[in-house]
Design a protein around this motif. Structure first.
Motif, PDB file in Angstrom:
ATOM      1  N   PHE A 155      27.931   5.532 -35.040  1.00  0.00           N
ATOM      2  CA  PHE A 155      26.352   5.063 -35.476  1.00  0.00           C
ATOM      3  C   PHE A 155      27.413   3.350 -36.146  1.00  0.00           C
ATOM      4  O   PHE A 155      27.050   2.191 -35.737  1.00  0.00           O
ATOM      5  N   ILE A 156      28.578   3.665 -36.604  1.00  0.00           N
ATOM      6  CA  ILE A 156      29.138   2.463 -37.657  1.00  0.00           C
ATOM      7  C   ILE A 156      30.154   1.589 -36.460  1.00  0.00           C
ATOM      8  O   ILE A 156      29.835   0.430 -36.384  1.00  0.00           O
ATOM      9  N   PHE A 157      30.605   2.018 -35.234  1.00  0.00           N
ATOM     10  CA  PHE A 157      31.398   2.019 -34.172  1.00  0.00           C
ATOM     11  C   PHE A 157      30.183   1.081 -33.622  1.00  0.00           C
ATOM     12  O   PHE A 157      30.631  -0.676 -32.740  1.00  0.00           O
ATOM     13  N   PHE A 158      28.725   1.730 -33.265  1.00  0.00           N
ATOM     14  CA  PHE A 158      27.903   0.485 -32.089  1.00  0.00           C
ATOM     15  C   PHE A 158      27.167  -0.522 -32.906  1.00  0.00           C
ATOM     16  O   PHE A 158      27.811  -1.326 -32.147  1.00  0.00           O
ATOM     17  N   VAL A 159      27.383  -0.531 -34.440  1.00  0.00           N
ATOM     18  CA  VAL A 159      26.915  -1.248 -35.183  1.00  0.00           C
ATOM     19  C   VAL A 159      28.010  -2.776 -34.929  1.00  0.00           C
ATOM     20  O   VAL A 159      27.854  -4.005 -34.915  1.00  0.00           O
ATOM     21  N   VAL A 160      29.040  -1.954 -35.417  1.00  0.00           N
ATOM     22  CA  VAL A 160      30.113  -3.131 -35.666  1.00  0.00           C
ATOM     23  C   VAL A 160      30.372  -4.605 -33.891  1.00  0.00           C
ATOM     24  O   VAL A 160      31.189  -5.282 -33.844  1.00  0.00           O
ATOM     25  N   SER A 161      30.102  -3.147 -32.544  1.00  0.00           N
ATOM     26  CA  SER A 161      30.681  -3.330 -31.233  1.00  0.00           C
ATOM     27  C   SER A 161      30.011  -4.912 -31.013  1.00  0.00           C
ATOM     28  O   SER A 161      29.780  -5.463 -30.513  1.00  0.00           O
ATOM     29  N   ILE A 162      28.580  -4.170 -31.488  1.00  0.00           N
ATOM     30  CA  ILE A 162      26.976  -5.269 -30.902  1.00  0.00           C
ATOM     31  C   ILE A 162      26.918  -6.332 -31.836  1.00  0.00           C
ATOM     32  O   ILE A 162      26.229  -7.110 -31.468  1.00  0.00           O
ATOM     33  N   THR A 231      17.874  -0.399 -38.295  1.00  0.00           N
ATOM     34  CA  THR A 231      19.084  -0.689 -38.259  1.00  0.00           C
ATOM     35  C   THR A 231      18.680  -0.966 -37.054  1.00  0.00           C
ATOM     36  O   THR A 231      18.819  -1.700 -36.289  1.00  0.00           O
ATOM     37  N   LEU A 232      18.186   0.419 -35.975  1.00  0.00           N
ATOM     38  CA  LEU A 232      18.138   0.046 -34.154  1.00  0.00           C
ATOM     39  C   LEU A 232      17.474  -0.760 -33.702  1.00  0.00           C
ATOM     40  O   LEU A 232      17.897  -1.842 -32.803  1.00  0.00           O
ATOM     41  N   ILE A 233      16.179  -0.653 -34.708  1.00  0.00           N
ATOM     42  CA  ILE A 233      14.953  -1.208 -34.419  1.00  0.00           C
ATOM     43  C   ILE A 233      15.498  -2.933 -34.242  1.00  0.00           C
ATOM     44  O   ILE A 233      15.463  -4.061 -33.188  1.00  0.00           O
ATOM     45  N   THR A 234      16.517  -3.105 -35.782  1.00  0.00           N
ATOM     46  CA  THR A 234      16.273  -4.884 -35.708  1.00  0.00           C
ATOM     47  C   THR A 234      17.611  -5.010 -34.796  1.00  0.00           C
ATOM     48  O   THR A 234      17.498  -6.631 -34.227  1.00  0.00           O
ATOM     49  N   LEU A 235      18.258  -4.435 -34.631  1.00  0.00           N
ATOM     50  CA  LEU A 235      19.856  -5.221 -33.583  1.00  0.00           C
ATOM     51  C   LEU A 235      18.857  -5.172 -31.914  1.00  0.00           C
ATOM     52  O   LEU A 235      19.644  -5.914 -31.455  1.00  0.00           O
ATOM     53  N   SER A 236      18.354  -4.130 -31.697  1.00  0.00           N
ATOM     54  CA  SER A 236      17.322  -4.176 -30.733  1.00  0.00           C
ATOM     55  C   SER A 236      16.981  -5.736 -30.506  1.00  0.00           C
ATOM     56  O   SER A 236      17.026  -6.483 -29.159  1.00  0.00           O
ATOM     57  N   TYR A 253      19.735   2.518 -25.605  1.00  0.00           N
ATOM     58  CA  TYR A 253      20.635   3.035 -24.502  1.00  0.00           C
ATOM     59  C   TYR A 253      20.817   1.103 -23.906  1.00  0.00           C
ATOM     60  O   TYR A 253      21.815   0.984 -23.901  1.00  0.00           O
ATOM     61  N   ALA A 254      20.174   0.682 -23.699  1.00  0.00           N
ATOM     62  CA  ALA A 254      20.583  -0.206 -22.851  1.00  0.00           C
ATOM     63  C   ALA A 254      20.837  -1.601 -24.196  1.00  0.00           C
ATOM     64  O   ALA A 254      21.972  -2.489 -23.176  1.00  0.00           O
ATOM     65  N   LEU A 255      20.957  -1.141 -25.058  1.00  0.00           N
ATOM     66  CA  LEU A 255      21.287  -2.202 -26.255  1.00  0.00           C
ATOM     67  C   LEU A 255      22.763  -1.685 -26.337  1.00  0.00           C
ATOM     68  O   LEU A 255      23.771  -2.685 -26.179  1.00  0.00           O
ATOM     69  N   ALA A 256      23.293  -0.402 -26.158  1.00  0.00           N
ATOM     70  CA  ALA A 256      24.751  -0.093 -25.975  1.00  0.00           C
ATOM     71  C   ALA A 256      25.272  -0.228 -25.251  1.00  0.00           C
ATOM     72  O   ALA A 256      26.747  -0.395 -24.571  1.00  0.00           O
ATOM     73  N   GLN A 257      24.972  -0.584 -23.870  1.00  0.00           N
ATOM     74  CA  GLN A 257      25.365  -1.079 -22.463  1.00  0.00           C
ATOM     75  C   GLN A 257      26.388  -3.053 -23.124  1.00  0.00           C
ATOM     76  O   GLN A 257      26.682  -3.129 -22.095  1.00  0.00           O
ATOM     77  N   ARG A 258      25.148  -3.115 -23.783  1.00  0.00           N
ATOM     78  CA  ARG A 258      25.325  -4.518 -24.106  1.00  0.00           C
ATOM     79  C   ARG A 258      26.679  -5.178 -24.839  1.00  0.00           C
ATOM     80  O   ARG A 258      27.643  -5.908 -24.363  1.00  0.00           O
ATOM     81  N   ILE A 259      28.094  -3.628 -24.981  1.00  0.00           N
ATOM     82  CA  ILE A 259      28.908  -3.722 -25.928  1.00  0.00           C
ATOM     83  C   ILE A 259      30.036  -4.454 -24.297  1.00  0.00           C
ATOM     84  O   ILE A 259      30.349  -3.181 -23.339  1.00  0.00           O
ATOM     85  N   SER A 260      30.555  -4.506 -25.212  1.00  0.00           N
ATOM     86  CA  SER A 260      31.776  -5.982 -24.790  1.00  0.00           C
ATOM     87  C   SER A 260      32.805  -6.015 -25.029  1.00  0.00           C
ATOM     88  O   SER A 260      32.605  -7.436 -25.975  1.00  0.00           O
ATOM     89  N   ILE A 261      33.745  -5.497 -25.735  1.00  0.00           N
ATOM     90  CA  ILE A 261      35.149  -6.191 -26.747  1.00  0.00           C
ATOM     91  C   ILE A 261      36.017  -6.649 -25.558  1.00  0.00           C
ATOM     92  O   ILE A 261      36.763  -6.080 -24.902  1.00  0.00           O
ATOM     93  N   ILE A 268      30.729   1.546 -22.532  1.00  0.00           N
ATOM     94  CA  ILE A 268      31.323   2.879 -23.429  1.00  0.00           C
ATOM     95  C   ILE A 268      29.840   3.428 -23.767  1.00  0.00           C
ATOM     96  O   ILE A 268      30.005   4.166 -25.222  1.00  0.00           O
ATOM     97  N   GLU A 269      27.867   3.168 -23.126  1.00  0.00           N
ATOM     98  CA  GLU A 269      27.519   3.601 -24.350  1.00  0.00           C
ATOM     99  C   GLU A 269      26.988   4.910 -23.162  1.00  0.00           C
ATOM    100  O   GLU A 269      26.139   5.567 -24.152  1.00  0.00           O
ATOM    101  N   ILE A 270      28.069   5.875 -22.750  1.00  0.00           N
ATOM    102  CA  ILE A 270      27.551   7.024 -22.402  1.00  0.00           C
ATOM    103  C   ILE A 270      28.246   7.632 -24.102  1.00  0.00           C
ATOM    104  O   ILE A 270      28.104   9.441 -24.513  1.00  0.00           O
ATOM    105  N   ILE A 271      29.063   7.058 -24.894  1.00  0.00           N
ATOM    106  CA  ILE A 271      29.621   8.028 -25.646  1.00  0.00           C
ATOM    107  C   ILE A 271      28.747   7.575 -26.239  1.00  0.00           C
ATOM    108  O   ILE A 271      28.034   8.580 -27.872  1.00  0.00           O
TER     109      ILE A 271
END
Length: 534
Positions: A155-162, A231-236, A253-261, A268-271
């Motif tokens: 979750f922390i990695f998800f928030v920092v990445s997005i 946090t998830l609702i606000t980020l979405s 899940y669509a939000l996680a697909q936007r992660i690109s570093i 990495i949305e499957i993670i």
């Protein structure tokens, strides 16, 4: 089965993951469709209101600390009505468990493996659930402890990445939604987020080792889970926008697909899906565990394990027919589920709490009355003991007074006899006068029995001179003259009084002892009187 016990830390972790559950998948789109960009406000208010729900569950758990939720229904409402409410509650848990299997199958088929049937995902998932239920709540709590740090790190990695993709214009203008839409969003959020926490009453507080710390863990776990969802609702909304969030079936899940570093770390949305699988696993287990244990307790089974396999098969079959499509699922979750869950998870605990409070007050009133009765009886007993002790202390004086009362009639008889026969020159007047003298000495000291007058009758039969003087003077003069004329007899009388007093001190209640001593005294007096005659 032996009673299983978990720690308060494990209970807090279970509360945290249970509160997230399926909300991490479906709640962002559900409340964003009505509240738009103000969905995060509705979610924040819903977390605050959920504190009242947790307070209700904690209070009910404190009223029945040794019972789970199923046992509390039968104890508080009786066997008949308790079984009716339990059946209604278990219908909710069974149906909700089948719906969760439907969600996991629909998610995996829609987003990950489109060619795989949903039955395969539901079957694999229920096997894990059944095995965890077979091992028991303690092993399940240990597995939750292992999964918790992994969930937090992802979750922390998800928030920092997005975070770099946030656009604050998506959340503006604030408070544009109407109050009705905000209220409707709050009801949806609370029904999915906190109503399911009633399942924790199956393990709280009966299966938690430290109840006080677990009570705090109840609140802490719920607040942490609410923070994750807000946090998830606000980020979405900030990343996808309110319209795109509302149109997506699984917006997180669509939000996680936007992660690109750096255009290097992508897809990495499957993670990220690991978080949702973990949270759904915890909630599905609690629904399944509650259903199996509740049915076993209704049927009076000592072990719930024989019911695991048939209930697992039933739940898998239910997952295939509970919703024909995703549209039916959305309508159910928005319109039917809040009412259905409110009746079984809010109204039923409120009813149980009211009955428990009334019964506890009645029992306390009865115990208070019994306590007052016992205290009054104790006071009466203490008072009677005090009176008896005082009576035991004053008994020697009372016996002395009784002896005095027994002696006084003799003195009165002797005085009457001295007045009635003044000219009698018989030596018996001396014998009647001397008990008065003796009694005057004994009355000041202990007033013994009147055996001494009879002894004087045997002792002073020959003393005629003192008898004539006794006829001429009062009793006190006679006694004084008698002391002067008969010094030896007076001395003997004093010795006799001392002997009687010592016997009264040693044995104050034994008047017979004094009489026995006086019975032994006459031989000495007879010898002393013979010496006087000589």
């Amino acid at each position: 089965m032996e009673k299983e016990v978990i720690s308060s830390r494990q209970f807090t972790i279970i509360t945290f993951l249970l509160s997230i559950g399926t909300a991490i998948l479906i709640i962002p789109s559900s409340i964003a469709s009505s509240s738009k960009q103000d969905a995060w406000i509705a979610a924040s208010i819903g977390v605050v209101l959920s504190l009242l729900v947790v307070k209700l569950f904690v209070t009910l758990g404190d009223q029945t600390p040794t019972l789970n939720f199923i046992e509390a229904n039968e104890k508080l409402l009786g066997r008949f009505f308790g079984k009716i409410t339990v059946v209604g509650f278990l219908s909710l848990t069974l149906f909700a468990g089948g719906e969760l299997l439907y969600f996991i199958g629909a998610f995996m088929k829609t987003e990950v493996m489109p060619e795989t049937p949903t039955m395969a995902f539901a079957l694999l998932f229920i096997i894990i659930i059944m095995y965890a239920t077979y091992l028991g709540i303690e092993n399940f709590a240990r597995s939750a402890e292992i999964l918790f740090p992994m969930f937090v790190l992802i979750f922390i990695f998800f928030v920092v990445s997005i975070t770099p993709q946030i656009k604050f214009e998506n959340i503006q203008p604030i408070m544009e939604a109407s109050k009705t839409s905000i209220l409707y969003s709050i009801i949806r959020f609370v029904s999915v987020f906190s109503f399911s926490l009633v399942m924790l009453l199956m393990i709280y507080p009966a299966s938690v080792n430290v109840q006080q710390s677990s009570k705090k863990g109840f609140y802490i776990g719920m607040l942490l889970g609410g923070f994750v969802l807000v946090t998830l609702i606000t980020l979405s909304i900030l990343v996808l926008g309110p319209a795109n969030t509302a149109s997506r079936t699984f917006p997180s899940y669509a939000l996680a697909q936007r992660i690109s570093i750096g255009n290097f770390l992508q897809r990495i949305e499957i993670i990220m899906a690991f978080m949702w699988i973990v949270s759904i696993f915890i909630r599905t287990f609690m629904y399944f565990y509650t259903t199996v244990v509740g049915i076993a307790q209704i049927m009076k089974l000592k072990d719930h394990r024989p019911l695991i396999l048939p209930m697992g098969i039933i739940m898998v079959g239910l997952s295939q027919i509970v919703h024909p499509d995703i549209v039916h699922s959305n309508i159910y979750n928005d319109e039917i589920w809040p009412i259905y869950a409110f009746v079984c998870t809010i109204l039923l605990p409120i009813l149980l709490l009211i009955v428990a409070v009334i019964r506890n007050r009645k029992s306390q009133g009865n115990s208070t009355e019994m306590g007052h009765a016992d205290s009054n009886q104790g006071q009466m007993t203490d008072a009677s003991n005090a009176v008896s002790n005082q009576g035991n202390q004053t008994k020697p004086d009372n016996m002395d007074s009784n002896q005095e009362n027994q002696t006084k009639p003799d003195n009165m008889n002797s005085n009457q006899e001295n007045q009635a026969i003044p000219d009698n020159k018989d030596s018996h007047q001396e014998n009647q006068a001397k008990p008065a003298t003796m009694d005057s000495h004994q009355e000041n000291q202990a007033k013994p029995a009147t055996m001494d007058s009879n002894q004087d009758n045997q002792t002073n039969d020959a003393n005629t001179d003192s008898t004539q003087d006794n006829q001429a003077k009062p009793d006190n003069t006679v006694s004084n003259q008698e002391k002067t004329d008969n010094p030896v007899s007076t001395k003997d009388n004093q010795d006799k009084s001392a002997m009687s007093n010592s016997s009264q001190v040693t044995q104050p209640e034994a008047g017979n002892a004094t009489s026995k001593q006086d019975d032994q005294a006459p031989p000495d007096k007879t010898s002393s009187d013979k010496k006087n005659l000589e």
